[in-house]
Write an enzyme that holds these catalytic residues in place. Structure first.
Site, PDB file in Angstrom:
ATOM      1  N   HIS A  98     -25.390   7.062 -16.479  1.00 35.50           N
ATOM      2  CA  HIS A  98     -24.567   7.159 -17.310  1.00 35.50           C
ATOM      3  C   HIS A  98     -24.949   6.978 -18.830  1.00 35.50           C
ATOM      4  CE1 HIS A  98     -24.166   2.943 -15.880  1.00 35.50           C
ATOM      5  NE2 HIS A  98     -24.005   2.571 -17.138  1.00 35.50           N
ATOM      6  N   HIS A 100     -24.168   5.881 -22.449  1.00 36.38           N
ATOM      7  CA  HIS A 100     -23.033   5.207 -23.454  1.00 36.38           C
ATOM      8  C   HIS A 100     -23.133   5.975 -24.728  1.00 36.38           C
ATOM      9  CE1 HIS A 100     -22.872   1.348 -21.138  1.00 36.38           C
ATOM     10  NE2 HIS A 100     -23.921   1.871 -20.299  1.00 36.38           N
TER      11      HIS A 100
END
Ligand code: 5GP
Ligand code: ZN
Length: 137
Positions: A98, A100
């Site tokens: 992921h 950010h």
């Protein structure tokens, strides 16, 4: 597979969606560094960013940057950080890659703990050689 982000993509765990397309899904981080903190994830499961195909990784970066601009325009921030933790020692908690997108302001009270080591003579080039020898594209 018992992956909370795969469950978010599948709609089995609720999330606040910011963006979705065929390759990536973006949603609000549940515990933001600053309010507006967004996560951009590949729809397919990858533990490590290193196995994310180029097209999907490129989309993640592109969408992350566009969301960063939207954070500036929509929430009055002055900048943003794109951050990706790969591996537990690097701070990765959720084992689904992921990116950010962290909105930043001049006086937002958050500081990266960014140290600055120094190389001995020749050490930078030696280190670069070790990296280049193992670089597989
Ligand atoms: P990491 O430390 O792995 O780079 O970041 C994981 C991020 O996922 C953290 O910022 C955390 O707040 C966020 N997160 C963990 N679980 C959930 C969840 O169930 N929903 C949402 N929206 N964010 C989550
Ligand atoms: Zn997953």
């Amino acid at each position: 597979m018992d992956c909370i982000f795969c469950k978010i993509v599948a709609g089995e765990i609720p999330s606040v969606k910011v963006y979705e397309d065929d390759l990536v899904y973006a949603f609000m981080d549940i515990s933001p560094i600053n309010k507006g903190h967004v996560l951009v994830i590949p729809k397919e499961h990858h533990h490590s960013s290193s196995t994310v195909p180029e097209e999907i990784g490129g989309r993640m970066f592109h969408i992350g940057s566009r969301i960063g601009v939207a954070l500036k325009r929509g929430l009055d921030f002055e900048g943003f950080n794109l951050h990706l933790a790969d591996g537990t020692c690097a701070g990765q908690v959720v084992n689904h890659a992921h990116l950010h997108v962290v909105p930043r302001g001049v006086e937002d009270g958050f500081h990266w703990n960014w140290r600055q080591l120094e190389y001995a003579a020749g050490e930078s080039a030696e280190t670069a050689e070790k990296i280049k020898n193992k670089l597989k594209l």
